[in-house]
Design an enzyme around this catalytic site. Structure first.
Site, short mmCIF file in Angstrom:
data_model
loop_
_atom_site.label_atom_id
_atom_site.label_comp_id
_atom_site.label_asym_id
_atom_site.label_seq_id
_atom_site.Cartn_x
_atom_site.Cartn_y
_atom_site.Cartn_z
N ASP A 91 -8.97 1.30 -0.52
CA ASP A 91 -8.62 0.27 0.44
C ASP A 91 -10.07 0.33 1.43
OD1 ASP A 91 -6.36 -0.83 -0.30
OD2 ASP A 91 -5.36 0.13 1.18
N ARG A 119 5.73 2.72 5.94
CA ARG A 119 5.36 1.14 5.96
C ARG A 119 6.44 0.38 5.98
NH1 ARG A 119 1.84 -2.64 2.15
NH2 ARG A 119 0.37 -3.40 3.76
N ASP A 135 1.36 -1.51 -7.07
CA ASP A 135 1.02 -0.98 -6.04
C ASP A 135 2.05 0.31 -5.69
OD1 ASP A 135 -0.54 0.03 -3.45
OD2 ASP A 135 -0.61 -2.03 -3.03
N ASP A 153 -0.26 -9.04 -1.93
CA ASP A 153 1.07 -9.08 -1.34
C ASP A 153 1.42 -10.43 -0.67
OD1 ASP A 153 3.15 -8.00 -0.13
OD2 ASP A 153 2.02 -6.33 0.91
N LYS A 169 -1.50 -6.26 -10.59
CA LYS A 169 -1.49 -4.96 -9.64
C LYS A 169 -0.27 -4.10 -9.36
CE LYS A 169 -4.14 -4.18 -5.35
NZ LYS A 169 -4.84 -4.61 -4.21
C1 GLA Z 1 -2.21 -1.75 -0.42
C2 GLA Z 1 -3.23 -1.87 -1.40
C3 GLA Z 1 -4.02 -2.95 -0.86
C4 GLA Z 1 -3.15 -4.04 -0.78
C5 GLA Z 1 -2.04 -3.82 0.13
C6 GLA Z 1 -0.85 -4.94 0.33
O1 GLA Z 1 -2.80 -1.13 0.76
O2 GLA Z 1 -4.21 -0.73 -1.63
O3 GLA Z 1 -5.20 -3.36 -1.80
O4 GLA Z 1 -2.81 -4.77 -1.96
O5 GLA Z 1 -1.46 -2.67 -0.27
O6 GLA Z 1 0.18 -4.70 1.03
#
Ligand code: GLA
Length: 723
Positions: free
Chosen positions: A550, A445, A480, A369, A478
């Site tokens: 996470d 968020r 998300d 991110d 990735k």
């Molecule tokens: C989520 C993902 C993390 C990361 C953050 C970035 O929480 O699980 O691995 O990519 O977003 O904002």
């Protein structure tokens, strides 16, 4: 041949390698679910069709009359609403009159080799038509004209059966589907425990087991995604079933949206299990001639315990769900920038990560991110998928060239189904977020959810994705999804279709993901949702790996990985070594080695000693990745059962080699630690590569090893390799 139809008895038997499933057609064409369990050769079920202990209050069909059959007590194959079957129903259709009584009866069937894909939805597949046979049974509700097609596929070489459902409106009037479950299974008894996977962000998929009780119980999601809270998985295990013995049924829904998986134990102490799209906030308008497809359920039965159920799922998902280049090709060992830098990076920092990572044996750098719009924290820019040039001067090219020059591949992070209120996209399209009229939508968020049920919205996002991915050398994405869906609604849906939103949203997601994997087949795609908040089989049909959590603390990860392994293979569980410091690097590596191994730290900050440990574990990973991907997982000591130690084993399919890991979560003072192994060849002599000791498989499985010295300190661990 694995599907038989006995036209005299009017019964179907569907066999896999180890199971049978029997459906009968009773008088007046009621479809009955007569049996699911260990393989049987015959079908003498006549005495199971009539069951009427509570005759006085059970409605009877007027044609059949009072002779012992009632929809209230019979094992109905696909229970419908309101026509004498009072249990949780799989189907409820409302007609133009507003009636919701639904009553389907057999009309026809087809049997064919192979398995068809479900249109616009992910499903499992056959590698060749010989692998499986499919039965489609049509059953019609003559009043509404709803024709239900129950689709069953049985696999010849593994004990897996899939179920899905199609409903077609064969009438000339519009009908409304109030619920369409994907699977309905009646069991004669209720002497089962239900096993589910509950969790939350950073504590995903905890194993919970409880005895069934009268009434309705189970798990659901109303979050718009499968979610952290409950996984779309349930197992029914006989009370006496353990990890290694006993009858266990697994049900896993190939769907990423709101789901429902409920078991009801009724007044006759029978059980019905239903699984499918959550009927809450769901309704589908079906005009004349239209069809609706409900997602697939993957059903597993074994009489060899919970561990074997898991291994059946693992093998099946590796062979018949995960697809694309990286199903078989070695996946690049990656390092991800998130925990190393969060939003604070530029080209030089990332290239410096790559330089150090290369020295350790890492193969790909993933920029997480923060690379787009004006994003320097999580308050803005989702939807603006163009490079933040203040951070990455000159765009992506100099960065990717720099990373490639260090010898690493390059990956990138996206969150395509989201939109920040503070974004150019939102300012240009203030009605593109998920919302309902006259209500200020909730934030999560700092972001809204983007309404990907809309084609125009998907087109915009796809064009933005396509530009970046086609103009740059990107090897990995990735994907998300960092909040749940509240205020569910789409500006485009008319009032009578508002309850279609959640399912349309998921279909929109699938459309985008499908475009990604078909347009860019060489990109390795990793799923993510705040860690493991969308860890379901549907996602695995697009992304061969998913960020498991996470939470990268190795002790917490033990619970998360054990729970996730209930039905998901090690090959798809992304597991990274991070800088978190509860244990040393050895244990962090040993735990992460369970899954799709990687790193999530600033490699420049490793001490010399840590660097040597990391180099050694990476070398080990390169040697063992195939074993981890293809091997059979045996849970030896579960952290859910034992407060002190956890242990597991991964055995090569030919049993010629295996690896074993023991982690001491909390030292148990003055205790001994003896471990017996599982799943080995009893006659083979295995050499332990760590100390060159030789043992027969029989010895290891019956006597085991004394590992007391390896389990005497909090956070200590050992991985042993045998061949
Ligand atoms: C989520 C993902 C993390 C990361 C953050 C970035 O929480 O699980 O691995 O990519 O977003 O904002």
């Amino acid at each position: 041949m694995s599907i038989f139809f006995d036209s005299d008895k009017r019964m179907f038997k569907l066999d896999t390698s180890e199971t049978s499933y029997v459906i009968g057609i009773y008088e007046e064409n009621y479809l009955l679910g007569l049996y699911y369990g260990a393989k049987i050769p015959d079908m003498n079920f006549t005495k199971f069709m009539k069951r009427n202990p509570s005759a006085s209050f059970s409605p009877v069909n007027p044609v059949i009359g009072e002779h012992g059959f009632s929809p209230d007590t019979a094992p109905i194959e696909y229970g419908c609403n309101g026509a004498g079957d009072f249990r949780i129903s799989a189907l409820a259709v409302r007609n133009a009159n507003g009636d919701t009584v639904t009553d389907i009866r057999y009309t026809d069937h087809r049997i064919y080799k192979g398995k068809k894909a479900i249109p616009n939805m992910p499903s499992t597949y056959v590698n060749s038509d010989d692998e499986a046979e499919t039965l489609e049974i049509d059953a019609v509700d003559k009043v509404t004209g709803a024709m239900v097609t129950l689709v069953y596929t049985v696999f010849e070489n593994c004990p897996v059966m899939t179920k899905s459902v199609k409903v077609k409106n064969t009438s000339d009037k519009t009908i409304y589907l109030e619920r369409v479950m994907s699977a309905c299974n009646d069991f004669y008894t209720m002497d089962y425990d239900i096993i589910t996977l509950w969790g939350r962000h950073v504590k995903e998929r905890n194993i919970e087991r409880r005895p069934l009780a009268h009434g309705v119980q189970g798990v659901e999601s109303k979050r718009g995604v499968s979610g952290h809270s409950q996984n779309p998985f349930v197992a029914l295990a006989k009370h006496d079933a353990t990890e290694d013995f006993g009858d266990v049924y697994g049900f896993n829904l190939v769907y990423s949206g709101n789901f429902s998986a409920l078991a009801e134990c009724d007044h006759n102490c029978s059980t019905r299990l239903i699984m499918g799209i959550n009927p809450n906030d769901f309704e589908w308008t079906l005009s004349a001639g239209e069809e609706f497809y409900a997602p697939e359920v993957v059903c597993v039965f074994t009489d060899k315990g919970i561990g074997e159920m898991s291994r059946i799922y693992h093998r099946f998902y590796n062979n018949n769900l995960i697809r694309g280049k990286y199903k078989t090709e070695k996946r690049p060992l990656l390092i991800n920038s998130w925990e190393a830098a969060y939003f604070d990076f530029d080209k030089d920092k990332l290239v410096a990560f790559a330089k150090e990572a290369k020295k350790l044996g890492i193969e790909m750098l993933v920029m997480d991110d923060g690379w787009f719009g004006k994003r320097n924290d999580d308050t803005n820019s989702l939807g603006d998928w163009f490079v933040n040039e203040e951070k990455l001067v000159g765009g992506l090219k100099p960065l990717i060239d720099g990373v490639n020059a260090e010898g690493l591949k390059f990956g990138i992070w996206y969150e395509p189904e989201m939109i920040s209120p503070d974004s150019e996209l939102f300012r240009a399209h203030p009605d593109w977020h998920v919302h309902v009229a006259n209500r200020e939508p909730m934030l999560g968020r700092h972001q809204y959810v983007l309404d990907v049920s809309r084609e125009d919205v998907r087109e915009n996002i796809w064009n933005q994705l396509y530009k970046v991915l086609s103009e740059n050398k990107i090897d990995y994405v990735k994907w998300d999804f960092n909040r749940n869906i509240a205020d569910a609604g789409s500006a485009l849906l008319p009032p009578e279709r508002k309850k279609e939103f959640f399912h349309r949203f998921i279909l929109g997601t699938y459309d985008l993901m499908n475009r990604l994997v078909t347009t860019f087949p060489d990109i390795l795609f990793e799923g993510c949702s705040g860690g493991g908040g969308r860890f379901d089989p549907a996602m695995l049909a697009y992304s061969p790996q998913i960020w498991t959590s996470d939470n990268t603390d190795p002790i917490e990860r033990l619970y998360i990985q054990f729970g996730t392994s209930m039905c998901y293979p090690a090959s798809c569980q992304s597991a990274h070594v991070s800088a978190c410091d509860r244990t040393g690097y050895e244990t962090k590596g040993n735990v992460a080695m369970w899954g799709t191994f990687g790193y999530e730290l600033d490699p420049r900050k490793l001490t010399d000693d840590e660097r040597e440990i990391v180099k050694a574990q990476i070398a080990e990973y390169h040697k063992t990745y195939k074993l981890v991907r293809d091997g059979d997982l045996y849970r030896i000591i579960s952290p859910f059962d034992n407060p002190f130690n956890a242990a597991w084993e991964i055995v090569a399919p030919d049993k010629q080699s295996f690896m074993f890991t023991l982690v001491c979560m909390r030292a148990n003072p003055n205790s001994l630690c003896f471990v017996k192994f599982k799943g080995l060849d009893p006659d083979k002599y295995y050499t332990c590569e760590n100390d060159s000791e030789v043992y027969s498989g029989a010895f290891l499985m019956n006597v085991g090893l004394n590992l007391t010295e390896k389990a005497n300190r909090d956070g200590k661990s050992i991985t042993l390799y045998f061949s």
